[in-house]
Every structure is written in C-alpha cells, then in structure tokens.
Design an enzyme around this catalytic site. Structure first.
Site, PDB file in Angstrom:
ATOM      1  CE  LYS A 115      -4.322  -1.736   1.927  1.00  0.00           C
ATOM      2  NZ  LYS A 115      -5.244  -1.690   3.067  1.00  0.00           N
ATOM      3  CE  LYS A 197      -8.987 -12.880  -4.231  1.00  0.00           C
ATOM      4  NZ  LYS A 197      -8.517 -12.504  -2.926  1.00  0.00           N
ATOM      5  CE  LYS A 200     -12.595  -4.816  -2.021  1.00  0.00           C
ATOM      6  NZ  LYS A 200     -13.337  -4.701  -0.763  1.00  0.00           N
TER       7      LYS A 200
END
Ligand code: TRP
Length: 333
Positions: A115, A197, A200
């Site tokens: 991050k 995968k 979102k």
C-alpha cells in the site's frame, strides 16, 4: 450447563464493490459460521480511512455493506453485525497494543509495503498501524478463529504474536487467535484472465461480476467470458476459463464438478455460459431486492446497528478494562 461456543471474529472494509468471489469466499462463509459459533462481524470503517476516502461515499458504502450482509443471510439474532467505529474500544486497545508492537515488525508487513508503494503520497501512521488495529479487533472479543482471505494471514499472525507477547509480559489476558483461511476451491477467477483472482478493482469491467450487477449485466459478462476452442464443458487445468465457469456454476447451484459436467454433456459453451449467468442472477436478484428494502428503512437499520454495537461493546469493554488494569492504569477504589 450449555457448552461455551467458540468465538469467531471477522470484518470487511467498506471500500470498493463486492464481487461474486467475495460472496462465495467470504459472505457465504459468515452465514455458515453464525450457525455454529458465537460470531462478531464488523464493517471496518476505522481501517478504511487509512487510505483517502470521500466522506459521503464512505458513509453510504458502510450502510450499503451492512444491508448487503443482512440481505445475504447474516442474521442479527444469530451473530453480532456492527460498525467498527461504533465501539470505541477498538481504537483504545489499539493504542495499548501499539506500545508492544515494534516499528520494525509493523513496517515489514507485506500489505503495508504494497500500500505504501500504491499510495506513495499518503504513507500515513494509520497505514502502518492497520494490522495493530486489526489485532485489537480480534483480541477484544476473545476470538479463537478469524476467517480471512490468504492476504490477511500475516495480519492474523501479528495478532497472535501480540497476544502472546502481552500475555507473557502482563499475565494471561488474551485468547491467542488462529487464522481460518477460506477453502481454495471457493476461489473465483477473473472472467477475462482466469489466471488472476476476480478482483473488485480490475480495470476491465467485464472481468468481475459485482453483487450489484443486474441480470442483463451478469448475462452479458458471462457471455463474454474467456474460454477455449474445445467447446466441451470439462474441468481441466489446461482449460482455466471453462474450469472457472464450472466452479462458479457449482458454487451457485450447490453442485459438484462431476454433476455439472454430466449435466452439460454435449452442450456448447454458448448455452453453458447462459446457464451460468442465469444461476448467478437467480441468487443475486433476490439479494439486491432485499438490500434495497433494508436501505429504504434507515431508522430500522440504525436501530439494529445501535443494538448490535451495544452488544459488541459489552464484550469489548470487559477485555479493555482487564487490559487497562494489567498495564497499571488507575481505575479508582
Ligand atoms: N483487513 C481486513 C481485510 O481487508 C478487514 C479486517 C479488519 C479484519 N479487521 C479485521 C478481518 C479483523 C479479520 C479480523 O480483509
């Protein structure tokens, strides 16, 4: 005497739109777990603000997520579903845990490093503290099992380390939790690149099916799903696209791979994709209707949330005060 149920804790951040991968891998798991364990489930809004959020959007998403989980079958009479910021003990315990967490171990966390790279203009203290807050979440409730995705395993391990460290330093206080990693077979891949995968945050809007997608959108995305040229509904490692569609069909129809192959013997990809789309839409449509109904009655939702926050706080404050006493805070005579 009734045997004491094992405690399970999990939380989800109110960021991004959830996909059918989240439904199969996480939400449905919660619905199952609440039958058997004493479960605390939170919408982790305190965690969400470690990256920049639009306040109005955060508020809307938080409530939508609560309504979504309820619509999917998370049942407030079986578990405690609450909003993290409604229970002040999370931030309070995190402060104490900060004092037994080393800067070195926090800065070595994989997600912090990822991050930090992705939000290089906003490497704030909260981002580094994220796993410590998560440890506070878990330890406040005495949870022994923490269902999470594989990406959160390292954070649960930090929670374990902190629990053991605190217990060694101050005496037996915390239950040492274990991560409960979702079953591998529940993993759902991108419809456009089955080696990835389903995410979102995929840039390709056809790659992920969102729980908010209407029937036509669902059918269209499956129609466009990447497959191979064999045109035979058969599960095989060299056919990741069709295998992923079979997995999705199995998950939404509660069928085995063998049953699905049998059912679609001699059926071409076009028809199979349409059936997978219909199976998914059959599950999503009633959830969307229910979610909309719940969101239409905000006073009822907020009453429910107040009640569950109170229930959560009752358990959490017991742990917090024990901790305060152990570390030497004066609490009156
Ligand atoms: N970090 C978790 C995630 O992004 C969400 C979370 C916050 C969580 N607190 C938790 C998960 C406590 C399990 C237990 O998925």
């Amino acid at each position: 005497m009734e045997e004491k149920k094992k405690i399970v804790y999990s939380a989800v951040q109110p960021t991004g739109r959830l996909t059918i991968g989240n439904y199969v891998g996480a939400i449905r798991n919660w619905v199952r777990l609440q039958q058997e364990y004493e479960c605390f489930f939170a919408v982790a809004d305190l965690h969400a603000i470690t990256v920049r959020q639009e306040p109005a959007e955060l508020r809307r998403r938080t409530l939508e997520l609560v309504a979504l989980y309820l619509a999917c079958g998370v049942d407030p009479s079986l578990c405690t579903l609450y909003i993290q910021s409604h229970v002040p003990a999370h931030a309070e315990l995190a402060w104490v845990l900060n004092t037994i967490t080393y800067v070195g171990e926090a800065s070595r966390m994989t997600q912090f490093k990822d991050k930090s790279a992705r939000h290089a203009d906003n490497i704030n203290m909260g981002l580094m503290d994220y796993p410590v807050l998560m440890a506070a979440d878990i330890l406040l409730y005495g949870a022994s099992a923490v269902p999470v995705g594989a990406d959160q395993k390292q954070h649960v391990e930090l929670a374990r380390d902190l629990a053991v460290r605190f217990n060694n330093r101050y005496g037996e206080t915390f239950v040492v939790p274990e991560p409960l990693i979702g079953r591998g077979d529940a993993r759902i891949a991108s419809l456009q690149d089955p080696s990835k995968k389903m995410s979102k945050s995929d840039e390709n809007p056809s790659a992920s099916v969102f729980l908010s997608d209407d029937r036509d959108t669902v059918l269209r995305k499956f129609r466009r799903a990447v497959t191979d040229s064999e045109n035979c509904v058969r599960y095989a490692p060299e056919k990741p696209g069709i295998s992923n569609l079979i997995n999705i069909y199995c998950a939404f129809e509660n069928k085995s791979v063998a049953q699905t192959e049998e059912l679609f013997r001699g059926v071409g990809y076009g028809d199979f994709k349409a059936e997978v789309g219909e199976a998914v839409a059959r599950v999503l449509t009633p959830i969307q209707t229910k979610q909309a109904e719940l969101l239409a009655d905000k006073p009822a939702l907020s009453a429910l949330l107040n009640e569950s926050a109170e229930r959560a706080y009752k358990t959490a404050r017991r742990t917090l005060f024990k901790v305060y006493r152990k570390v030497g805070f004066y609490r009156g005579e």
